[in-house]
Design an enzyme around this catalytic site. Structure first.
Site, PDB file in Angstrom:
ATOM      1  NE  ARG A   1      15.017  -6.908  -5.247  1.00 19.35           N
ATOM      2  CZ  ARG A   1      16.573  -7.268  -5.028  1.00 19.35           C
ATOM      3  NH1 ARG A   1      17.515  -6.758  -4.167  1.00 19.35           N
ATOM      4  NH2 ARG A   1      17.183  -7.750  -6.219  1.00 19.35           N
TER       5      ARG A   1
ATOM      6  CB  SER B   1       5.499  -7.172 -12.237  1.00 20.16           C
ATOM      7  OG  SER B   1       6.816  -7.219 -12.281  1.00 20.16           O
TER       8      SER B   1
ATOM      9  CG  ASP C   1       7.201 -10.065 -12.203  1.00 18.31           C
ATOM     10  OD1 ASP C   1       6.654 -10.321 -13.164  1.00 18.31           O
ATOM     11  OD2 ASP C   1       6.677 -10.213 -10.863  1.00 18.31           O
TER      12      ASP C   1
HETATM   13  P1  ADP Z   1       6.379  -9.708  -5.617  1.00 16.14           P
HETATM   14  O1  ADP Z   1       5.542 -10.647  -5.969  1.00 16.14           O
HETATM   15  O2  ADP Z   1       5.623  -8.615  -4.711  1.00 16.14           O
HETATM   16  O3  ADP Z   1       7.278  -9.075  -6.284  1.00 16.14           O
HETATM   17  P2  ADP Z   1       7.833 -11.632  -4.108  1.00 16.14           P
HETATM   18  O4  ADP Z   1       8.304 -12.546  -4.995  1.00 16.14           O
HETATM   19  O5  ADP Z   1       8.953 -11.512  -2.889  1.00 16.14           O
HETATM   20  O6  ADP Z   1       7.273 -10.149  -4.275  1.00 16.14           O
HETATM   21  O7  ADP Z   1       6.423 -12.397  -3.210  1.00 16.14           O
HETATM   22  C1  ADP Z   1       6.037 -11.906  -2.123  1.00 16.14           C
HETATM   23  C2  ADP Z   1       5.044 -12.864  -1.870  1.00 16.14           C
HETATM   24  O8  ADP Z   1       5.484 -14.280  -1.710  1.00 16.14           O
HETATM   25  C3  ADP Z   1       4.074 -12.490  -0.656  1.00 16.14           C
HETATM   26  O9  ADP Z   1       3.070 -11.912  -1.073  1.00 16.14           O
HETATM   27  C4  ADP Z   1       3.484 -13.717  -0.194  1.00 16.14           C
HETATM   28  O10 ADP Z   1       2.360 -14.159  -0.797  1.00 16.14           O
HETATM   29  C5  ADP Z   1       4.863 -14.639  -0.797  1.00 16.14           C
HETATM   30  N1  ADP Z   1       5.262 -15.184   0.436  1.00 16.14           N
HETATM   31  C6  ADP Z   1       6.445 -14.560   1.112  1.00 16.14           C
HETATM   32  N2  ADP Z   1       7.031 -15.156   1.982  1.00 16.14           N
HETATM   33  C7  ADP Z   1       6.176 -16.182   2.069  1.00 16.14           C
HETATM   34  C8  ADP Z   1       6.353 -17.463   2.842  1.00 16.14           C
HETATM   35  N3  ADP Z   1       7.215 -17.552   3.753  1.00 16.14           N
HETATM   36  N4  ADP Z   1       5.687 -18.559   2.847  1.00 16.14           N
HETATM   37  C9  ADP Z   1       4.633 -18.486   1.727  1.00 16.14           C
HETATM   38  N5  ADP Z   1       4.641 -17.419   0.860  1.00 16.14           N
HETATM   39  C10 ADP Z   1       5.437 -16.126   0.912  1.00 16.14           C
HETATM   40 MG    MG Z   2       8.830  -9.334  -7.671  1.00 17.21          MG
END
Ligand code: ADP
Ligand code: MG
Length: 456
Positions: A73, A142, A195
């Site tokens: 982002r 991260s 993060d």
């Molecule tokens: P990142 O950790 O990649 O920076 P996020 O914090 O958005 O990104 O987390 C994304 C992760 O969250 C995905 O890889 C998935 O495992 C989990 N996730 C996303 N949507 C859902 C959902 N509806 N239910 C459970 N886990 C989810």
């Molecule tokens: Mg993230």
């Protein structure tokens, strides 16, 4: 046979309170060992060089870039200063083409810089960068980084789905800066954080009682504020604030008390990073769906409850994802229609009986509940290390949590809350709050850029 597999799983994934207390104690112990000396623990306890967190008085325009898992982002925040907080915020999310996660670092950083340049160009019409100041950016990256200052650091190793060999050991700020210059983007990277640190900063900006920032997303990590004089490995002059934010890299935590099953072992053996990030592999979004897939595969090979089926999909690693198991785990329809749909769409398992669907829900629940309870034990470990796990001091402690798993998997969050309360006991629970810090990682980077700004 299928029932037996599930009974066995339930048994092996048990997390009674005495076990969780051992895990919490081990976490607190590893934290101390990691602070003692470089390499003192698998939990690296990296110095972030962030010695002051945002206060709410920061003012001006700052950019943030958040690279962590599947998306990145870019965002721009206008800070009002004097407790006016964020007066304006624009952001854009871009998904990372999978081939860039294991290509070359110049391709990855080139892509990021070009997306950032586009965002800045689109936004600039409505913004005035005044009096010749360079734009300032906070970069949330991260992955484990060995920092040398708040705005430089070398990549220790990749985690999650990333594996770009030529970036390991390199300064990721220099890489991004070079890529930005190639794009003709005039921007200064004021801070490099991750993060967890961003979540801590973003939440602290609004609430001074926030002591830790935790991520349960694709991966998991934690950051917290430590007293500089409690960090023996900190060399040179102590920071003036007396504090230092520690990036724990707790995903790599391991304890013999962790309940590890044959499925976890096989997942680990076949992973990009065998033997590493064991706690992360038990508690984060990248892996929970994959653990469930492995259990379903075992059931289908040893029983006939899924009927005659083509195993190709069920044998494909990571095809069943955590959002899918979350949807199944929360299915409230009387005939578990959503479970049937998810099994069919994702794994080509058709025509399941209601009994079979119930079994699948139970598997999802066992895996998510174990994750949440181990997550709570991690939080209790941090509180223990800070001496905030009992209520003698009457001080409020807030733990800010972000990440897609925590945000969207309601049962995970509920199990986490309940378990933390069980671990702390009624009295101490009163002074501890867990709250969802929405998008700390992006805004947090911009806030730390602001608190480190060369112009303030
Ligand atoms: P990142 O950790 O990649 O920076 P996020 O914090 O958005 O990104 O987390 C994304 C992760 O969250 C995905 O890889 C998935 O495992 C989990 N996730 C996303 N949507 C859902 C959902 N509806 N239910 C459970 N886990 C989810
Ligand atoms: Mg993230």
């Amino acid at each position: 046979m299928a029932e037996q597999v599930v009974a066995d799983l339930r048994d092996k994934c048990e997390t009674p309170l005495p076990l969780l207390r051992e895990v919490a104690l081990a976490m607190a112990h590893e934290m101390g060992a990691g602070l003692q000396k470089e390499g003192g623990s698998r939990v690296k306890m990296l110095l972030s060089y962030v010695d002051k967190l945002p206060t709410g008085r920061e003012e001006g325009l700052f950019y943030g870039l958040d690279l962590g898992g599947t998306n990145f982002r870019v965002l721009k925040v206008q800070l009002g200063g004097n407790q006016k907080h964020v007066v304006n915020c624009d952001s854009k999310e871009v998904s990372i083409p999978p081939q860039l996660m294991s290509g070359s670092s110049s391709e990855l950083f080139g892509f990021i810089a070009s997306e950032l340049a586009k965002f800045v160009a689109d936004e600039e019409n409505c913004t005035n960068i005044s009096n010749g100041k360079k734009r300032e950016l906070g970069f949330t990256f991260s992955f484990p980084v060995k920092q040398r200052s708040v705005a430089s650091g070398t990549l220790v190793k990749w985690t999650k789905a990333f594996s770009i060999d030529d970036a390991v050991g390199e300064d990721v700020v220099a890489k991004l800066q070079t890529a930005m210059e190639k794009q003709g983007l005039d921007m200064h990277i004021a801070a490099l954080i991750n993060d967890a640190v961003g979540t801590l900063a973003g939440a602290r900006y609004y609430d001074k009682d926030v002591v830790a920032g935790i991520i349960f997303g694709t991966g998991t990590n934690a950051a917290y504020v430590e007293k500089a004089n409690a960090i023996p490995k900190l060399e040179g002059e102590l920071p003036r604030s007396g504090d230092m934010v520690i990036n724990m890299e707790w995903g790599n935590f391991y304890s013999s008390h962790l309940p590890i099953t044959e499925y976890d072992q096989e997942l680990d053996n076949e992973s990009l990073n065998p033997g590493e990030q064991i706690y992360e592999k038990l508690t984060s979004g990248m892996y929970l769906g994959e653990i469930v897939r492995r259990v379903l595969l075992k059931i289908s090979l040893h029983s006939s409850i899924f009927g005659n089926m083509d195993h190709t999909k069920l044998q494909t690693h990571f095809l069943l994802r955590t959002p899918h198991i979350s949807a199944m785990n929360h299915d409230k329809t009387p005939d578990l229609k959503i479970v049937a749909e998810k099994l069919e769409e994702n794994l080509a398992i058709t025509s399941t009986s209601l009994e079979t669907r119930k079994l699948v829900v139970e598997i999802c629940d066992i895996v998510a509940r174990r994750a949440a309870r181990l997550a709570a034990a991690g939080l209790a470990g941090i509180l223990k290390k800070l001496g905030r796990d009992c209520n003698d001091q009457e001080q409020r402690s807030v733990i800010a949590i972000d990440g897609g798993l925590f945000e969207h998997y309601t049962k995970f969050r509920e199990y986490l809350d309940i378990t933390l309360a069980e671990l702390l006991g009624e009295e101490a629970s009163k002074s501890v709050a867990v709250k969802h810090a929405d998008d700390g990682s992006g805004i947090g980077a911009a806030l730390i850029a602001a608190s480190q700004s060369q112009y303030c």
